[in-house]
Design an enzyme around this catalytic site. Structure first.
Site, mmCIF file in Angstrom:
data_model
loop_
_atom_site.group_PDB
_atom_site.id
_atom_site.type_symbol
_atom_site.label_atom_id
_atom_site.label_comp_id
_atom_site.label_asym_id
_atom_site.label_seq_id
_atom_site.Cartn_x
_atom_site.Cartn_y
_atom_site.Cartn_z
ATOM 1 N N CYS A 130 0.797 -1.230 0.000
ATOM 2 C CA CYS A 130 0.000 0.000 0.000
ATOM 3 C C CYS A 130 0.830 1.281 0.000
ATOM 4 O O CYS A 130 0.310 2.358 0.291
ATOM 5 C CB CYS A 130 -0.975 -0.014 1.174
ATOM 6 N N LYS A 195 -8.864 -0.285 10.247
ATOM 7 C CA LYS A 195 -8.870 -1.293 9.191
ATOM 8 C C LYS A 195 -7.977 -2.445 9.618
ATOM 9 O O LYS A 195 -6.802 -2.254 9.914
ATOM 10 C CB LYS A 195 -8.363 -0.675 7.887
ATOM 11 N N ARG A 217 0.008 -7.586 5.013
ATOM 12 C CA ARG A 217 -0.186 -6.186 5.391
ATOM 13 C C ARG A 217 -0.185 -5.978 6.908
ATOM 14 O O ARG A 217 -0.665 -4.971 7.402
ATOM 15 C CB ARG A 217 -1.509 -5.675 4.816
ATOM 16 N N GLU A 233 -6.988 4.670 17.056
ATOM 17 C CA GLU A 233 -6.853 4.979 15.619
ATOM 18 C C GLU A 233 -7.923 5.975 15.175
ATOM 19 O O GLU A 233 -7.651 6.908 14.423
ATOM 20 C CB GLU A 233 -6.979 3.688 14.788
ATOM 21 N N LYS A 248 -13.492 -1.517 9.284
ATOM 22 C CA LYS A 248 -13.418 -2.473 8.190
ATOM 23 C C LYS A 248 -12.602 -3.683 8.598
ATOM 24 O O LYS A 248 -11.523 -3.477 9.142
ATOM 25 C CB LYS A 248 -12.779 -1.780 6.989
ATOM 26 N N SER A 274 -15.267 -7.820 0.735
ATOM 27 C CA SER A 274 -15.431 -8.835 -0.306
ATOM 28 C C SER A 274 -15.633 -10.243 0.253
ATOM 29 O O SER A 274 -16.521 -10.967 -0.192
ATOM 30 C CB SER A 274 -14.218 -8.802 -1.240
ATOM 31 N N TYR A 313 -20.996 -4.634 -1.564
ATOM 32 C CA TYR A 313 -21.171 -5.121 -2.937
ATOM 33 C C TYR A 313 -22.609 -5.566 -3.178
ATOM 34 O O TYR A 313 -22.996 -5.826 -4.305
ATOM 35 C CB TYR A 313 -20.193 -6.273 -3.202
HETATM 36 C C1 PBG Z 1 -6.908 -1.042 -0.545
HETATM 37 C C2 PBG Z 1 -8.206 -1.649 -0.167
HETATM 38 C C3 PBG Z 1 -8.501 -2.996 0.085
HETATM 39 C C4 PBG Z 1 -9.866 -3.057 0.310
HETATM 40 C C5 PBG Z 1 -10.351 -1.767 0.227
HETATM 41 N N1 PBG Z 1 -9.306 -0.904 -0.049
HETATM 42 C C6 PBG Z 1 -7.640 -4.183 0.034
HETATM 43 C C7 PBG Z 1 -6.653 -4.486 1.078
HETATM 44 O O1 PBG Z 1 -6.455 -3.748 2.049
HETATM 45 O O2 PBG Z 1 -5.991 -5.506 0.885
HETATM 46 C C8 PBG Z 1 -10.622 -4.324 0.594
HETATM 47 C C9 PBG Z 1 -12.053 -4.320 0.216
HETATM 48 C C10 PBG Z 1 -12.704 -5.646 0.233
HETATM 49 O O3 PBG Z 1 -12.152 -6.690 0.595
HETATM 50 O O4 PBG Z 1 -13.872 -5.658 -0.159
HETATM 51 N N2 PBG Z 1 -5.956 -0.985 0.442
#
Ligand code: PBG
Length: 324
Positions: A130, A195, A217, A233, A248, A274, A313
């Site tokens: 990232c 996140k 990550r 955060e 998230k 996702s 989604y």
């Molecule tokens: C970019 C980002 C990600 C997602 C949103 N922005 C991927 C990640 O952090 O690997 C994930 C969204 C999802 O899984 O629907 N950093």
């Protein structure tokens, strides 16, 4: 009052009664629909692990966005998949980049639809991390500079809101400063404040072709067992100038959404990611659950936990189910 005087079942006897005392109501206004724009022409590629989700080239993205607006969904969140990736993710901060081009097209062709842009580098770098690498790790402060640049190019293209998802320390302040300096003090920042690093982003990385080529990550995204850290955060991002704070993923982090809601008064967004979407689709395909019903139950749970906005989604199907 207790049984037999009090009988909770009295108020559950029929749907009209249940409707009257329902505590949480999901609305189409709560929904934000993520969209993936890819370089090229005539692209409409379904993501194998995400049925119903596509990579679109710009002209097809515009068609999809019109449909989204017709359904009453107020906003989309844009992710770009550039033609070429490089170590610095240059397309992410080029005025002619894929997302910048898509934003201009959307603002021109689909007025009224809010366009939110994801600000991050993992879809643009050839290593899939990232930010900028130094000694095998993402260099925080060097990345801040190009994140700020990227956000400014999005704003210049017409983005209504920018949404940094990289999890670098200090990025909200860096982006706010740059936006203000370049004449965009009115553009809000929706920060991915809490996140978590985890397994739920797998299908997204299929969709955005952004799996890290080495490692993971965990040196920048949060450790899943931590909830108090999420509050720190979020507090930092608010101090730095965030206008909307996000948690998230959503479904495995409902407690975090709830605590953030209680501790702060800014709008709270939650990203139904996702993996959460794909699990429901896969189980439904196997005939193991009623996918439509479970999807709506998940979305209303996220709202009940305290989210004002839900990135999902399933926004189109939810909007249809909500009867718009
Ligand atoms: C970019 C980002 C990600 C997602 C949103 N922005 C991927 C990640 O952090 O690997 C994930 C969204 C999802 O899984 O629907 N950093």
């Amino acid at each position: 009052m207790q049984f037999p005087e009090y009988r909770p079942r009295r108020l559950r006897r029929n749907e009209t009664l249940r409707r009257m005392i329902r505590e949480t109501k999901l609305s189409v206004d709560d929904l934000i629909y993520p969209l993936f724009v890819a370089a090229g022409k005539n692209v409409r590629r379904e993501v194998p692990s995400m049925p119903g989700v596509f990579n679109f080239s710009v002209e097809n993205l515009v068609k999809e966005a019109r449909e989204v607006r017709e359904l009453g969904i107020p906003a989309v969140l844009l992710f770009g998949i550039p033609a070429k990736k490089d170590p610095l993710g240059k397309d992410a901060y080029s005025d002619r980049g894929i997302v910048q081009t898509a934003v201009r097209a959307l603002k021109d062709a689909v007025p009224g639809l809010m366009v939110i842009t994801d600000v991050c580098f993992c879809e643009y770098t050839d290593h899939g991390h990232c930010g900028i690498l130094k000694n095998g790790d993402v260099d925080n402060d060097a990345t801040l500079e190009i994140l700020a640049k990227s956000a400014v190019t999005h704003a210049r293209a017409g983005a209504d809101i920018v949404a940094p998802s990289d999890m670098m320390d200090g990025r909200v302040a860096a982006i706010r400063r740059a936006l203000d300096a370049e004449g965009f003090p009115q553009v809000p920042i929706m920060s991915y404040a809490a996140k978590y690093a985890g397994g739920f982003y797998g299908p997204f990385r299929d969709a955005a072709d952004s799996t890290p080529s080495f490692g993971d990550r965990r040196s920048y995204q949060m450790d899943p067992p931590n909830a108090r850290e999420a509050l720190r955060e979020v507090a930092l991002d608010i101090q730095e100038g965030a206008d909307i704070v996000m948690v998230k993923p959503a479904l495995s982090y409902l407690d975090v959404i709830c605590r953030v809601r209680d501790a702060f008064d800014l709008p709270v967004a939650a990203y139904n990611v996702s993996g959460e979407y794909s699990m429901v689709k896969a189980a439904a395909k196997l005939g193991w659950i009623d996918g439509d019903r479970v999807m709506m139950e998940i979305l209303v749970s996220i709202k009940r936990a305290g989210a004002d906005l839900i990135l999902t989604y399933a926004a189109k199907e939810a909007a249809r189910a909500l009867g718009r």
